[in-house]
Design a protein around this motif. Sequence first.
Motif, PDB file in Angstrom:
ATOM      1  N   VAL A  52      70.003  78.776  60.296  1.00 40.58           N
ATOM      2  CA  VAL A  52      71.138  79.203  59.474  1.00 40.58           C
ATOM      3  C   VAL A  52      70.649  80.106  58.356  1.00 40.58           C
ATOM      4  CG1 VAL A  52      72.424  77.084  59.967  1.00 40.58           C
ATOM      5  CG2 VAL A  52      71.017  77.217  57.905  1.00 40.58           C
ATOM      6  N   GLY A  53      71.576  80.861  57.799  1.00 37.04           N
ATOM      7  CA  GLY A  53      71.271  81.759  56.694  1.00 37.04           C
ATOM      8  C   GLY A  53      72.343  82.821  56.600  1.00 37.04           C
ATOM      9  N   GLU A  54      72.334  83.575  55.501  1.00 38.83           N
ATOM     10  CA  GLU A  54      73.368  84.582  55.299  1.00 38.83           C
ATOM     11  C   GLU A  54      73.194  85.753  56.254  1.00 38.83           C
ATOM     12  OE1 GLU A  54      71.109  86.891  51.610  1.00 38.83           O
ATOM     13  OE2 GLU A  54      72.694  85.433  51.211  1.00 38.83           O
ATOM     14  N   SER A  55      74.220  86.563  56.373  1.00 42.19           N
ATOM     15  CA  SER A  55      74.155  87.748  57.212  1.00 42.19           C
ATOM     16  C   SER A  55      73.007  88.643  56.736  1.00 42.19           C
ATOM     17  CB  SER A  55      75.476  88.513  57.126  1.00 42.19           C
ATOM     18  OG  SER A  55      75.436  89.676  57.905  1.00 42.19           O
ATOM     19  N   GLY A  56      72.179  89.091  57.688  1.00 42.98           N
ATOM     20  CA  GLY A  56      71.041  89.922  57.352  1.00 42.98           C
ATOM     21  C   GLY A  56      69.791  89.157  56.978  1.00 42.98           C
ATOM     22  N   SER A  57      69.828  87.829  57.115  1.00 44.51           N
ATOM     23  CA  SER A  57      68.658  87.019  56.726  1.00 44.51           C
ATOM     24  C   SER A  57      67.570  87.022  57.788  1.00 44.51           C
ATOM     25  CB  SER A  57      69.094  85.576  56.456  1.00 44.51           C
ATOM     26  OG  SER A  57      69.615  84.976  57.633  1.00 44.51           O
ATOM     27  N   GLY A  58      67.846  87.571  58.980  1.00 43.87           N
ATOM     28  CA  GLY A  58      66.823  87.643  60.024  1.00 43.87           C
ATOM     29  C   GLY A  58      67.002  86.643  61.140  1.00 43.87           C
ATOM     30  N   LYS A  59      68.121  85.938  61.179  1.00 39.61           N
ATOM     31  CA  LYS A  59      68.332  84.884  62.183  1.00 39.61           C
ATOM     32  C   LYS A  59      68.281  85.424  63.611  1.00 39.61           C
ATOM     33  CE  LYS A  59      72.443  83.626  60.840  1.00 39.61           C
ATOM     34  NZ  LYS A  59      72.693  84.725  59.883  1.00 39.61           N
ATOM     35  N   THR A  60      69.072  86.460  63.883  1.00 39.79           N
ATOM     36  CA  THR A  60      69.141  86.987  65.248  1.00 39.79           C
ATOM     37  C   THR A  60      67.845  87.681  65.636  1.00 39.79           C
ATOM     38  OG1 THR A  60      71.553  87.197  65.210  1.00 39.79           O
ATOM     39  CG2 THR A  60      70.367  88.581  66.769  1.00 39.79           C
ATOM     40  N   THR A  61      67.216  88.374  64.687  1.00 46.90           N
ATOM     41  CA  THR A  61      65.914  88.984  64.967  1.00 46.90           C
ATOM     42  C   THR A  61      64.913  87.914  65.397  1.00 46.90           C
ATOM     43  OG1 THR A  61      66.210  90.877  63.492  1.00 46.90           O
ATOM     44  CG2 THR A  61      63.946  90.192  63.943  1.00 46.90           C
ATOM     45  N   LEU A  62      64.864  86.825  64.647  1.00 46.77           N
ATOM     46  CA  LEU A  62      63.954  85.731  64.996  1.00 46.77           C
ATOM     47  C   LEU A  62      64.299  85.160  66.366  1.00 46.77           C
ATOM     48  CD1 LEU A  62      61.743  83.657  64.369  1.00 46.77           C
ATOM     49  CD2 LEU A  62      63.497  82.280  63.210  1.00 46.77           C
ATOM     50  N   LEU A  63      65.575  84.928  66.617  1.00 45.31           N
ATOM     51  CA  LEU A  63      65.998  84.343  67.889  1.00 45.31           C
ATOM     52  C   LEU A  63      65.560  85.213  69.059  1.00 45.31           C
ATOM     53  CD1 LEU A  63      67.807  81.853  68.807  1.00 45.31           C
ATOM     54  CD2 LEU A  63      69.598  83.570  69.186  1.00 45.31           C
ATOM     55  N   ARG A  64      65.750  86.508  68.954  1.00 43.31           N
ATOM     56  CA  ARG A  64      65.383  87.412  70.053  1.00 43.31           C
ATOM     57  C   ARG A  64      63.861  87.483  70.232  1.00 43.31           C
ATOM     58  NH1 ARG A  64      69.419  91.369  71.904  1.00 43.31           N
ATOM     59  NH2 ARG A  64      71.452  90.695  71.125  1.00 43.31           N
ATOM     60  N   CYS A  65      63.116  87.389  69.144  1.00 43.48           N
ATOM     61  CA  CYS A  65      61.658  87.341  69.263  1.00 43.48           C
ATOM     62  C   CYS A  65      61.223  86.060  69.980  1.00 43.48           C
ATOM     63  CB  CYS A  65      60.996  87.420  67.894  1.00 43.48           C
ATOM     64  SG  CYS A  65      61.042  89.043  67.107  1.00 43.48           S
ATOM     65  N   LEU A  66      61.803  84.928  69.596  1.00 48.36           N
ATOM     66  CA  LEU A  66      61.446  83.647  70.209  1.00 48.36           C
ATOM     67  C   LEU A  66      61.795  83.620  71.693  1.00 48.36           C
ATOM     68  CD1 LEU A  66      62.606  81.085  67.475  1.00 48.36           C
ATOM     69  CD2 LEU A  66      60.292  81.952  67.901  1.00 48.36           C
ATOM     70  N   ALA A  67      62.884  84.304  72.063  1.00 51.22           N
ATOM     71  CA  ALA A  67      63.349  84.285  73.454  1.00 51.22           C
ATOM     72  C   ALA A  67      62.618  85.275  74.340  1.00 51.22           C
ATOM     73  CB  ALA A  67      64.848  84.571  73.493  1.00 51.22           C
ATOM     74  N   GLY A  68      61.772  86.107  73.765  1.00 52.99           N
ATOM     75  CA  GLY A  68      61.047  87.085  74.563  1.00 52.99           C
ATOM     76  C   GLY A  68      61.799  88.381  74.775  1.00 52.99           C
ATOM     77  N   LEU A  69      62.930  88.565  74.080  1.00 51.31           N
ATOM     78  CA  LEU A  69      63.742  89.769  74.250  1.00 51.31           C
ATOM     79  C   LEU A  69      63.320  90.902  73.322  1.00 51.31           C
ATOM     80  CD1 LEU A  69      67.327  88.222  74.539  1.00 51.31           C
ATOM     81  CD2 LEU A  69      65.763  88.858  76.379  1.00 51.31           C
ATOM     82  N   LEU A  70      62.686  90.549  72.212  1.00 55.42           N
ATOM     83  CA  LEU A  70      62.296  91.530  71.209  1.00 55.42           C
ATOM     84  C   LEU A  70      60.859  91.260  70.791  1.00 55.42           C
ATOM     85  CD1 LEU A  70      63.331  93.809  69.250  1.00 55.42           C
ATOM     86  CD2 LEU A  70      63.865  91.964  67.631  1.00 55.42           C
ATOM     87  N   PRO A  71      59.959  92.240  70.966  1.00 52.33           N
ATOM     88  CA  PRO A  71      58.556  91.993  70.605  1.00 52.33           C
ATOM     89  C   PRO A  71      58.367  91.944  69.099  1.00 52.33           C
ATOM     90  CG  PRO A  71      58.865  94.275  71.290  1.00 52.33           C
ATOM     91  CD  PRO A  71      60.160  93.580  71.557  1.00 52.33           C
ATOM     92  N   PRO A  72      57.651  90.945  68.604  1.00 50.52           N
ATOM     93  CA  PRO A  72      57.367  90.909  67.162  1.00 50.52           C
ATOM     94  C   PRO A  72      56.323  91.955  66.798  1.00 50.52           C
ATOM     95  CG  PRO A  72      56.220  89.128  68.281  1.00 50.52           C
ATOM     96  CD  PRO A  72      57.062  89.803  69.316  1.00 50.52           C
TER      97      PRO A  72
END
Length: 271
Positions: A52-72
């Motif tokens: 959880v966190g406010e909009s723009g806090s990095g939640k979706t970026t983190l989720l996509r990195c963890l899922a293998g969809l977005l390279p860190p």
Amino acid sequence: MTTLTHEATRPQTSMDETPLLRARGITRRYGTRVGCADVHVDVFPGEVVAVVGESGSGKTTLLRCLAGLLPPTEGTVLFRNGKDFVDLHSIDASVRRRLLRTAIGFVFQRPEEGLRMHVSAGGNICERLLAEGERRLRRLREVSSFWMERVELDLERLDDLPVTYSGGMLQRLQIAKNLATNPRIIFMDEPTSGLDVSVQARFLDLMRRLVRELGLSVVMVTHDLAVARLLAHRLLVMFHGRVVEHGLMDRVLDDPQHPYTQLLVSSRLTV
């Protein structure tokens, strides 16, 4: 309306059990902007982790990195494939694609990102099986029907197009599509966003049952603390791209330590 009660404890796993997913130092930059920074998290079998966190806090970026969809930009995401860990972002691309359509699932906030809206519901459910080479029509039909029923969708809608489905039905169809290949972990990005209260309750009740019966691990981004409390075992609170607090759900929400978490809890912000 479905009545929900909170299961506050972790699933029945030993505290020293090997994680299913292990992320260390996950950082993602977009030019000079930091999406998320130095995130560490373990996800255990059968566990639901909410972010959880406010909009723009990095939640979706983190989720996509963890899922293998977005390279860190930095860091590693290790996924336990059988007995061994593999780094989702350094393995061969063909191996990663196979994992992403078998052992790993992703439910998108916008259903049109996860579904083919002009292909039948049954065709969507079987897409991952088709990608694995399954061509027996009878088998594909059986799998589609089975998962339609498991996610409480009317079998009479099997051949209907997703564009004719309601928002709650579309999210359940995404779940069915992901479950068709028996994944070990599912990532969900705001799965209840835009659903009314009764539809949301039914969806959460379904997910709790599937987690319990299938032993699924789930990592979920949500803007709603009530949703997180009802479904998750552990909570990560993000602020400006960093995890500022984490722990068992009830401990974090009932006794928040970081000022930002205290603000979220006291104001019940749906950020």
